[in-house]
Motif scaffolding. Structure first.
Motif: not given
Lengths: 334, 342
Positions: B195-199
């Protein structure tokens, strides 16, 4: 032309610095919470079978069935409806059910209600809180317990204020003021923040849509990090264009949305639709009960309210009727 | 290049030439165990020699005069055997030429709620179909940038896949019991979920993928849902965004060729103002549109979900109907469920 401040865009990391950060992170050990751009534990895949999705009940089994348990955590759920349909009632109900212990479908948590429009409906909340307390009297041990004590309310009037509030929220989420951490955030409504400040030209619309992604990105980050359920309400606009074909604007399971006999469409456009994970639509119709119709005299009307699932990654299309009673929102079996 | 130019030890070189292995073509059909037997060397050494030979001269291709080059004929033969991942919808598979190709980057775009995440989850499950059942028996990497991945839905799709493979009914229950590995829980366990939450997280993860995949060679699909979300925020410097996207695209394009896996990217739509009207296009702009080999657009057509091949080097533009059911992606059951050529 109203002056508005454009929020600070993302600070630009120079390209080589970004590459360096990647190398450092890939080699780093267990990360700490300092200002590293990427936490190294994010480079480990999550163990899927162990992930248990938590949901917040709506307080009514019929409504919960439509939503497969309730409002999911770590996700943004949007409730779209015209004014007076009951979105605020649903939100107030969630503020209370979130306090229920987990075995009863709640989150054992306090809630934050961010409102943008009318004054906060405090009297209605007190009414709901009283009936909530009496329905669950065996759960809440002490009689002096006040459910309203676990509900935090904040007003914002512009998109920038909302973003600033979200930034300040990080410290509250990490160090909760009460023994119940905040696990539910309700924003009622998002449309009001954007409808007056932006003109209808492509420059403003582009600026507006990048604000959508910025706010949604921040909310999703907090939702993921702290396991929050986020509920955002939105308004509708009237629509006349077609929703068909490759250029059509149909979004979701229903070809057309109708409320109060008008064809409507969620406000803020398709860009905002990309920012939410699930979208629910509340339609409201006046039904005339046939046997009471008399010409020239009063007609008996009944308001029929329905909750539709427009799109959700875990839900099939469904509709559910409900009523607003003194004690809250209650689903109606067909 | 001949044997005497191979970078192996002189004694080994001497042995090969004296036994009659003068050209690299002669090494093409020999197995490591046979080589080990012939020259009385350890099998590991034989493997090394064959590896060096293949790297240096494309064993089997006597016309190659540039190191690493392949003839088109070899490529055609390779492509025939190229694996494809089924989407569980026959019509969709058909317009894709059999399924999602394992050597290319495929982009899937559409409005919210059309089923992009559903296709992603279906592919993450289908890539794991064992070879015995006609699948690839691989694992999947699922990069979730929006938080749309719901474990309960993935479990539902995995269970339906297992049921379809093993069959239902009491007669099959014993068969199922004898196949303990094929269970929905195991299918979920073989999806590497990030899960990635930013660029910045997204770019760092894409850069890290090469290392991760070389440690987990069974990965046969990388699904990014969606590649767009974190890049639609306001960038102070748009050229930075273009550079970041370009580099990310490059890294993602290298993965299929290097590791023989499929890369599936989800994209969002945006409105573009052209010729006096608003049109829907895939997000991230024109420069991004060059980054993917295949482009599929999903849209609604008379209450049906339609998949349209917008760009593909080998398939003609066509559209197919598909449906999202409780079991996942399946063929549409409508009466006019035909494939339309555009």
């Amino acid at each position: 032309m109203p002056l508005f401040t454009v929020s600070k865009p993302i600070p630009s990391l120079s390209y080589t610095m970004l590459n360096m950060c990647t190398c450092i992170v890939a080699l780093a050990g267990p990360g700490d919470k300092s200002s590293k751009p990427v936490r190294s534990h994010q480079m480990q895949p999550q163990n899927l079978p162990l992930l248990s999705p938590q949901k917040c009940t709506l307080g009514c089994p019929i409504l919960d069935r439509s939503l497969a348990g309730g409002i999911p955590c770590k996700s943004i759920t949007e409730i779209v409806a015209e004014s007076g349909s009951g979105k605020t009632q649903l939100c107030l109900q969630l503020l209370l059910t979130a306090q229920l212990p987990t075995p009863l479908g709640g989150l054992s948590a306090s809630a934050l209600y961010i409102h943008t429009e009318f004054p906060f409906p405090l009297r209605r909340l007190r009414q709901l809180a009283n009936s909530f307390k009496s329905s669950y009297s065996n759960v809440f041990a002490s009689s002096s317990f006040d459910p309203c004590g676990l509900i935090f309310v904040h007003a914002v009037h512009t998109a920038d204020q909302l973003f600033d509030l979200l930034l300040k929220l990080d410290s509250v989420l990490e160090n909760p003021p009460t023994e119940s951490p905040v696990k539910l955030i309700v924003i009622d409504s998002i449309a009001a923040l954007f409808r007056s400040e932006f003109e209808n030209n492509s420059g403003d619309l582009k600026r507006r849509s990048s604000l959508f992604f910025k706010i949604a990105g921040k909310l999703k980050l907090q939702a993921e990090r702290f396991g929050l359920a986020v509920v955002i309400t939105n308004q509708v606009v009237d629509v006349v264009t077609s929703s068909e074909g490759i250029n059509g604007l149909r979004i979701g399971n229903l070809e057309n949305l109708y409320s109060s006999g008008r064809r409507v469409y969620p406000a803020l456009g398709p860009s905002w639709a990309h920012c939410v994970n699930s979208r629910l639509f509340v339609s409201r119709d006046e039904e005339i009960l046939a046997d009471h119709v008399r010409s020239g005299e009063y007609v008996c009307r009944q308001t029929r309210r329905q909750l539709h699932v427009l799109f959700a990654p875990h839900l099939p299309v469904s509709s559910c009727s409900f009523m607003i009673t003194r004690d809250g929102v209650v689903g109606v079996e067909r | 290049m001949e044997i005497d130019t191979l970078p192996i030890s002189a004694s080994m070189r001497g042995k090969l030439i004296s036994t009659g292995y003068i050209s690299l073509a002669s090494l093409s059909s020999i197995s490591p165990s046979q080589l080990a037997q012939d020259f009385r060397v350890r099998e590991s050494e034989a493997v090394e020699i064959l590896k060096v030979a293949s790297v240096n001269g494309r064993v089997g291709n006597s016309d190659g005069f540039v190191a690493g080059a392949q003839t088109a004929w070899d490529m055609l033969r390779e492509e025939e055997f190229a694996s494809r991942i089924t989407t569980s919808c026959k019509e969709f598979d058909h317009i894709l030429g059999g399924g999602i190709s394992c050597k290319e980057v495929t982009e899937i775009g559409g409005v919210p709620g059309i089923g992009k995440t559903q296709i992603g989850i279906q592919l993450a499950v289908n890539v794991q179909i064992p070879v015995d059942y006609g699948g690839l028996g691989g694992k999947a990497i699922y990069i979730d940038t929006e938080g749309s991945f719901m474990v309960e839905r993935a479990l539902q799709i995995a269970e339906a896949c297992v049921e379809d493979l093993l069959g239902k009914g009491t007669a099959w229950k014993e068969f199922r019991a004898s196949q303990p590995k094929l269970s929905a829980k195991n299918l979920l366990g073989d999806i590497f979920y990030f899960r990635v939450c930013s660029y910045t997280e997204q770019i760092a993860l894409v850069n890290y993928l090469e290392k991760f995949i070389s440690e987990h060679k069974e990965v046969k699909a990388v699904i990014v849902d969606s590649v767009t979300f974190h890049f639609r925020q306001d960038f102070q410097d748009m050229t930075l965004r273009t550079r970041l996207l370009g580099n990310m695209a490059l890294k993602l394009m290298q993965l299929p060729k290097k590791f023989n896996l499929a890369v599936v990217l989800k994209n969002q739509v945006t409105t573009k103002y052209s010729d006096g009207s608003f049109r829907l296009t895939l997000a991230l702009g024109d420069s991004w549109s060059h980054s993917c080999t295949n482009r599929v657009i999903l849209y609604w057509e008379s209450n049906e979900r339609c998949a349209y091949i917008d760009k593909s080097p080998c398939h003609q533009s066509a559209s197919a109907l598909s449906a999202v059911t409780s079991k996942g992606i399946r063929s549409s059951t409508s009466n006019c469920s035909r494939i339309k050529l555009m």
